[in-house]
Design a protein around this motif. Sequence first.
Motif, mmCIF file in Angstrom:
data_model
loop_
_atom_site.group_PDB
_atom_site.id
_atom_site.type_symbol
_atom_site.label_atom_id
_atom_site.label_comp_id
_atom_site.label_asym_id
_atom_site.label_seq_id
_atom_site.Cartn_x
_atom_site.Cartn_y
_atom_site.Cartn_z
ATOM 1 N N GLU A 280 3.838 2.063 -8.451
ATOM 2 C CA GLU A 280 2.722 1.867 -9.386
ATOM 3 C C GLU A 280 2.873 2.809 -10.573
ATOM 4 O OE1 GLU A 280 -2.057 2.552 -9.905
ATOM 5 O OE2 GLU A 280 -0.984 3.541 -8.289
ATOM 6 N N GLU A 281 3.223 4.056 -10.300
ATOM 7 C CA GLU A 281 3.384 5.035 -11.369
ATOM 8 C C GLU A 281 4.488 4.613 -12.341
ATOM 9 O OE1 GLU A 281 4.626 9.735 -11.878
ATOM 10 O OE2 GLU A 281 4.017 9.002 -9.918
ATOM 11 N N GLU B 137 0.806 -1.216 0.000
ATOM 12 C CA GLU B 137 0.000 0.000 0.000
ATOM 13 C C GLU B 137 0.844 1.273 0.000
ATOM 14 O OE1 GLU B 137 -2.441 -0.705 3.408
ATOM 15 O OE2 GLU B 137 -3.956 -1.760 2.247
ATOM 16 N N SER B 138 2.053 1.201 0.474
ATOM 17 C CA SER B 138 2.905 2.395 0.546
ATOM 18 C C SER B 138 3.701 2.630 -0.746
ATOM 19 C CB SER B 138 3.876 2.263 1.719
ATOM 20 O OG SER B 138 4.758 1.179 1.494
ATOM 21 N N PHE C 61 -3.184 -3.347 -4.731
ATOM 22 C CA PHE C 61 -2.433 -2.970 -3.534
ATOM 23 C C PHE C 61 -2.844 -3.878 -2.382
ATOM 24 C CE2 PHE C 61 -2.222 0.862 -6.045
ATOM 25 C CZ PHE C 61 -0.900 1.234 -5.878
ATOM 26 N N LYS D 217 3.007 3.731 -3.850
ATOM 27 C CA LYS D 217 2.295 4.474 -4.895
ATOM 28 C C LYS D 217 3.232 4.896 -6.019
ATOM 29 C CE LYS D 217 -1.726 4.416 -2.937
ATOM 30 N NZ LYS D 217 -2.816 3.654 -3.467
ATOM 31 N N LYS D 218 4.457 5.260 -5.692
ATOM 32 C CA LYS D 218 5.415 5.670 -6.723
ATOM 33 C C LYS D 218 5.777 4.479 -7.615
ATOM 34 C CE LYS D 218 7.841 9.180 -8.151
ATOM 35 N NZ LYS D 218 7.217 10.377 -8.665
#
Length: 52
Positions: free
Chosen positions: A12-13, A6-7, A40, A9-10
Amino acid sequence: GAIFDESAKKDEEVFRMAVADLNQNDEILQTEKITCSVTFVDGNNPFQAVQE
């Protein structure tokens, strides 16, 4: 597809950008295109990652 904590996010980008770059390169993928599937999970729950 990708499974991220979950932490992340970068991450994923970056993953989505890499897929987009592959799709734009006709020398690598001449006729096919790939799609993203991102999930996530809780980083403290390894069973959730295995289920996904």
